[in-house]
Design an enzyme around this catalytic site. Structure first.
Site, PDB file in Angstrom:
ATOM      1  N   ASP A 180       4.801  -1.082 -13.985  1.00 16.72           N
ATOM      2  CA  ASP A 180       5.249  -1.787 -12.783  1.00 16.72           C
ATOM      3  C   ASP A 180       5.735  -3.192 -13.107  1.00 16.72           C
ATOM      4  O   ASP A 180       6.808  -3.615 -12.668  1.00 16.72           O
ATOM      5  CB  ASP A 180       4.118  -1.846 -11.762  1.00 16.72           C
ATOM      6  CG  ASP A 180       3.672  -0.470 -11.303  1.00 16.72           C
ATOM      7  OD1 ASP A 180       4.359   0.511 -11.624  1.00 16.72           O
ATOM      8  OD2 ASP A 180       2.638  -0.391 -10.620  1.00 16.72           O
ATOM      9  N   GLY A 199       0.782  -1.222   0.000  1.00 16.03           N
ATOM     10  CA  GLY A 199       0.000   0.000   0.000  1.00 16.03           C
ATOM     11  C   GLY A 199       0.811   1.267   0.000  1.00 16.03           C
ATOM     12  O   GLY A 199       0.279   2.353   0.234  1.00 16.03           O
TER      13      GLY A 199
END
Length: 390
Positions: A177, A127
């Site tokens: 990513d 997160g």
């Protein structure tokens, strides 16, 4: 340094399995990433400049024979089963959605997966905007295809991992990513064209240390705000294509063209588009700065990127802005900006090597005083992309 409590890898009922397969277990590693510049440009066919960092997800792969994939998370101390003959159809909002999504996409692409237990552990902060999701996807994909007679190349693996997050998890992320987790290189930044997937490895400056500051404010990329920004960018392309035929993405626009035709856009959509167009220009300028050894110019572009993300794309938050502001007060800080999807997570900073300790103490102290949150600060290095560990 691990960011989670140390948890037992198995309960007692798993010990025998570990012993049986001890000599044939395979181990895989996939790194998280920090994006130096080029935020939200990837899903607009634009340019990005991420770095694979020395925080990774690890997968131990133990083959079995019962037509079941088992994903065991050390970090959550949980195990989830996946029937290869009757796979799940929908995500559950659970950590296991990421490896299960990868398994599904590999199967749909024609890969014959074998039964196995995958033991997953990670020191990528969850997160935080450092792409723990891509790291687990990539490490899982390497493990699941390790016995395949047809191993996909790294670009194809990146596409499949992204597809898992888009179509199964439900986050409409770009390919950055997964791509850098697979293709990153030691001491290098990766300049990626997200349309063609052509990339260059550029040597990082030796006169600046990469320092990441975690605000400890969590974000969820599958949340509505992220998908809303993407929809606004797509609306901008639809409207602009009525006056600029042939454009397929915001990457096809120059700043001049956008300003000439901004009247066709609602104000908020115009500002979203302005961030993307100018951010692409900043990424290319940052690449030139790295090649030319101009670290100061690179830092200036990082600073401008944060202002654009805060004011035009509106994905920063109070904590991120405070962290960036405190960083810029320290002598020797060349650039500071938020990184990742936004709404929390981390900042990335370029700091003169001799100022790192002062930076850590000052920023951590001021931030905790202002927010009552204790930040985590990571002094990072660029590492190679995903690999099987020998």
């Amino acid at each position: 340094m691990l960011r989670y409590p140390t948890l037992p890898r198995y309960g007692t009922d798993f010990i025998a399995t570990r012993v049986v397969y001890l000599n044939i277990v395979k181990k895989f590693r996939a790194p998280g990433r920090v994006n130096l510049i080029g935020e939200h440009t990837d899903y607009n066919d634009g340019f990005v400049m991420p770095v694979a960092i020395n925080f990774s997800t690890f997968v131990d792969y133990y083959p079995s024979t019962d037509r079941t994939l088992r994903f065991h998370s050390d970090n959550f101390n949980e195990e989830v089963s996946f029937d290869l003959d009757n796979p799940l159809k929908e995500a559950r909002g659970h950590w296991s959605d990421y490896p299960i999504g990868v398994a599904l996409m590999l199967m749909r692409a024609g890969f014959q997966l074998e039964a196995a237990r995958l033991v997953i552990s990670s020191d990528v902060p969850i997160g935080s905007g450092l792409s723990s999701s891509a790291a687990i996807e990539v490490a899982t994909a390497l493990a699941l295809t390790s016995n395949s007679t047809s191993v996909p190349d790294r670009t194809e693996l990146a596409k499949l991992c992204r597809k898992a997050e888009n179509e199964f998890v439900g986050a409409r992320v770009g390919i950055m990513d997964q791509f850098v987790s697979l293709c990153g290189a030691q001491d290098s930044a990766l300049l990626l064209d997200c349309r063609s997937l052509e990339f260059k490895l550029l040597p990082l400056a030796t006169d600046a240390q990469l320092v990441i500051c975690n605000t400890m404010v969590k974000h969820a990329l599958a949340s509505g705000a992220y998908n809303e920004r993407r929809a606004q960018c797509e609306e901008g392309v639809r409207r602009l294509s009525t006056v600029l035929p042939g454009i397929e993405a915001l990457r096809d626009l120059t700043s001049t063209e956008l300003e000439q035709h901004k009247d066709v856009l609602p104000e908020v959509v115009y500002r979203r588009c302005r961030h993307i167009v100018t951010e692409n220009e900043r990424v290319l300028g940052a690449g030139e700065a790295l090649v030319g050894g101009d670290t100061r110019k690179f830092g200036e572009l990082m600073n401008a990127s944060h202002e654009s993300l805060r004011n035009d794309f509106e994905v920063s938050c109070e904590e991120l802005d405070l962290m960036v502001g405190f960083a810029r007060e320290v002598d020797g800080v060349l650039g500071a900006r938020m990184t990742g999807g936004g709404f929390g997570g981390c900042t990335v900073n370029l700091v003169a090597p001799g100022q790192v300790e002062e930076f850590e103490a000052f920023v951590a102290g001021r931030y905790e005083e202002a927010t009552k949150l204790k930040p985590e600060i990571y002094v990072c290095s660029a590492v190679n992309g995903a690999e099987e560990m020998k």
